[in-house]
Design a protein around this motif. Structure first.
Motif, PDB file in Angstrom:
ATOM      1  N   LEU A  35     -24.017  43.164 -46.073  1.00 43.23           N
ATOM      2  CA  LEU A  35     -23.566  41.818 -46.416  1.00 43.23           C
ATOM      3  C   LEU A  35     -22.697  41.313 -45.272  1.00 43.23           C
ATOM      4  CD1 LEU A  35     -23.013  39.405 -48.347  1.00 43.23           C
ATOM      5  CD2 LEU A  35     -21.080  40.726 -49.249  1.00 43.23           C
ATOM      6  N   THR A  36     -23.068  40.183 -44.703  1.00 43.76           N
ATOM      7  CA  THR A  36     -22.272  39.580 -43.640  1.00 43.76           C
ATOM      8  C   THR A  36     -21.670  38.268 -44.135  1.00 43.76           C
ATOM      9  OG1 THR A  36     -23.594  40.591 -41.881  1.00 43.76           O
ATOM     10  CG2 THR A  36     -22.296  38.647 -41.300  1.00 43.76           C
ATOM     11  N   VAL A  37     -20.350  38.183 -44.038  1.00 38.84           N
ATOM     12  CA  VAL A  37     -19.610  37.008 -44.509  1.00 38.84           C
ATOM     13  C   VAL A  37     -19.146  36.196 -43.311  1.00 38.84           C
ATOM     14  CG1 VAL A  37     -17.600  36.194 -45.808  1.00 38.84           C
ATOM     15  CG2 VAL A  37     -18.830  38.252 -46.549  1.00 38.84           C
ATOM     16  N   LEU A  38     -19.392  34.893 -43.360  1.00 32.14           N
ATOM     17  CA  LEU A  38     -18.894  33.981 -42.335  1.00 32.14           C
ATOM     18  C   LEU A  38     -17.660  33.267 -42.884  1.00 32.14           C
ATOM     19  CD1 LEU A  38     -22.289  32.510 -41.113  1.00 32.14           C
ATOM     20  CD2 LEU A  38     -20.734  33.931 -39.778  1.00 32.14           C
ATOM     21  N   VAL A  50     -12.259  37.307 -49.470  1.00 36.38           N
ATOM     22  CA  VAL A  50     -13.075  38.103 -48.551  1.00 36.38           C
ATOM     23  C   VAL A  50     -12.616  39.564 -48.547  1.00 36.38           C
ATOM     24  CG1 VAL A  50     -13.640  38.463 -46.119  1.00 36.38           C
ATOM     25  CG2 VAL A  50     -13.765  36.166 -47.099  1.00 36.38           C
ATOM     26  N   ARG A  51     -11.320  39.789 -48.580  1.00 40.76           N
ATOM     27  CA  ARG A  51     -10.808  41.171 -48.626  1.00 40.76           C
ATOM     28  C   ARG A  51     -11.258  41.876 -49.901  1.00 40.76           C
ATOM     29  NH1 ARG A  51      -5.974  38.990 -46.403  1.00 40.76           N
ATOM     30  NH2 ARG A  51      -4.951  38.994 -48.445  1.00 40.76           N
ATOM     31  N   ASN A  52     -11.238  41.163 -51.012  1.00 39.19           N
ATOM     32  CA  ASN A  52     -11.685  41.749 -52.273  1.00 39.19           C
ATOM     33  C   ASN A  52     -13.166  42.115 -52.218  1.00 39.19           C
ATOM     34  OD1 ASN A  52      -9.152  41.528 -53.410  1.00 39.19           O
ATOM     35  ND2 ASN A  52      -9.571  39.573 -54.412  1.00 39.19           N
ATOM     36  N   THR A  66     -17.201  40.944 -41.851  1.00 36.62           N
ATOM     37  CA  THR A  66     -16.744  39.559 -41.864  1.00 36.62           C
ATOM     38  C   THR A  66     -16.666  39.042 -40.437  1.00 36.62           C
ATOM     39  OG1 THR A  66     -15.437  39.891 -43.874  1.00 36.62           O
ATOM     40  CG2 THR A  66     -14.885  37.989 -42.520  1.00 36.62           C
ATOM     41  N   LEU A  67     -17.336  37.929 -40.178  1.00 30.56           N
ATOM     42  CA  LEU A  67     -17.263  37.268 -38.884  1.00 30.56           C
ATOM     43  C   LEU A  67     -16.298  36.103 -39.044  1.00 30.56           C
ATOM     44  CD1 LEU A  67     -21.039  37.252 -37.869  1.00 30.56           C
ATOM     45  CD2 LEU A  67     -19.288  38.992 -37.417  1.00 30.56           C
ATOM     46  N   LEU A  95     -23.316  35.265 -46.510  1.00 32.35           N
ATOM     47  CA  LEU A  95     -22.462  34.461 -47.365  1.00 32.35           C
ATOM     48  C   LEU A  95     -21.543  33.618 -46.491  1.00 32.35           C
ATOM     49  CD1 LEU A  95     -20.557  35.638 -50.536  1.00 32.35           C
ATOM     50  CD2 LEU A  95     -19.358  34.356 -48.765  1.00 32.35           C
ATOM     51  N   VAL A  96     -21.536  32.317 -46.722  1.00 30.50           N
ATOM     52  CA  VAL A  96     -20.594  31.424 -46.055  1.00 30.50           C
ATOM     53  C   VAL A  96     -19.442  31.185 -47.026  1.00 30.50           C
ATOM     54  CG1 VAL A  96     -20.223  29.157 -45.042  1.00 30.50           C
ATOM     55  CG2 VAL A  96     -22.405  30.330 -44.685  1.00 30.50           C
ATOM     56  N   GLN A  97     -18.266  31.671 -46.678  1.00 28.43           N
ATOM     57  CA  GLN A  97     -17.120  31.544 -47.571  1.00 28.43           C
ATOM     58  C   GLN A  97     -16.651  30.087 -47.614  1.00 28.43           C
ATOM     59  OE1 GLN A  97     -15.622  34.001 -49.540  1.00 28.43           O
ATOM     60  NE2 GLN A  97     -14.543  32.224 -50.382  1.00 28.43           N
TER      61      GLN A  97
END
Length: 292
Positions: A35-38, A50-52, A66-67, A95-97
């Protein structure tokens, strides 16, 4: 006696299966589901979310990265990063936060995500699938919060078919997809909102009431049919009269829990389910590659 629908119990039952599924993916494709989060900018709440997600991913055997991009990132630069991740076979979920800075059109960015990697369930293609599945479908694709609610209802044995469901809130993240999922399970669904006439009367007719407005204690005991199932999606932070920080939902839990048949608490209800369904969809996206 009212059933308190705590996420912890449901998650314990879900966790073992997710760990097994993640391990199976790793054994088959030689790596953990990814899973990659932007994350664009420095919104404090987003950083906590994001930390959770990162912590839960590690517990379940999901590789989460996380990027973190600067707040002045242009839309073109963010879209380029999304396309780069789309083309990366080692990335299973993107996922785009939200929220993103004002210079970025979040709809355009979200809809640039490859639908097969849309583990947050927000692209137009995912939305279209959700609204066009056959009746009484067990469709499991869609935004993670409504999916988590369905999992809770199933875990606690709450029948959906034939019930009168009322959703207060019409957001694309919760209200609308929640309506589709309940409709797909055979409920008769009403979406209510701030412009609904006689809102309190509409709520009192609900066998299943979902409150997703972001308004603290909007739903009172007078709004709930005795024995109804009440799902509280709200997360409202405030400082009480004693100067203490508190988190409560859209529902007056103390009052409503005395008459409801089942109710979710805040915190400890819907929120934790959302993160776990995000991981479930990431694992499922990775597993889909096995059969390709």
């Amino acid at each position: 006696m009212t059933t308190i629908m705590k996420a912890k119990t449901a998650i314990a039952a879900l966790e073992e299966q997710l760990q097994k599924d993640a391990a199976q993916v790793k054994a088959t494709i030689g790596r953990e589901p990814n899973l990659t989060v932007l994350l664009v900018g420095d919104d404090p709440a987003s950083a906590i979310y994001v930390r959770n997600k990162q912590k839960r991913a590690e517990q379940l055997g999901v590789d989460s990265q996380t990027l973190h991009l600067p707040a002045d990132t242009t839309q073109a630069a963010l879209l380029a990063k999304v396309h780069e991740l789309n083309a990366d076979d080692k990335v299973d979920g993107i996922l785009v936060q939200l929220p993103v800075p004002d210079q970025i059109d979040d709809d355009a960015v979200i809809n640039a995500i490859d639908p097969s990697k849309d583990v947050d369930g927000f692209t137009l293609q995912t939305t279209g699938r959700l609204w066009t599945v056959p009746k009484n479908s067990q469709e499991t694709v869609g935004p993670c919060t409504p999916l988590g609610i369905i999992k809770l209802l199933d875990f606690y044995g709450i029948d959906i078919a034939g019930k009168n469901a009322v959703i207060v809130g019409r957001s694309n993240i919760v209200g609308k997809p929640m309506a589709a999922m309940l409709l797909n399970r055979g409920a008769t669904v009403t979406i209510a909102h701030s412009q609904t006439e006689n809102l309190h009367e509409v709520m009192r007719r609900a066998d299943i009431l979902v409150a997703a407005t972001g308004r603290r204690h909007m739903v009172t005991a007078a709004d709930v049919k005795p024995g109804a199932t009440v799902i509280d999606v709200g997360m409202n932070r405030f400082i009480d009269e004693n100067g203490k920080k508190r988190l409560v939902g859209d529902v007056d839990f103390d009052a409503v829990s005395k008459i409801a048949g089942a109710i979710t608490p805040v915190p400890g209800g819907v929120g934790p389910m959302t993160v776990n369904l995000l991981m479930a969809q990431t694992i499922r996206a990775a597993a889909a590659k096995i059969s390709q």
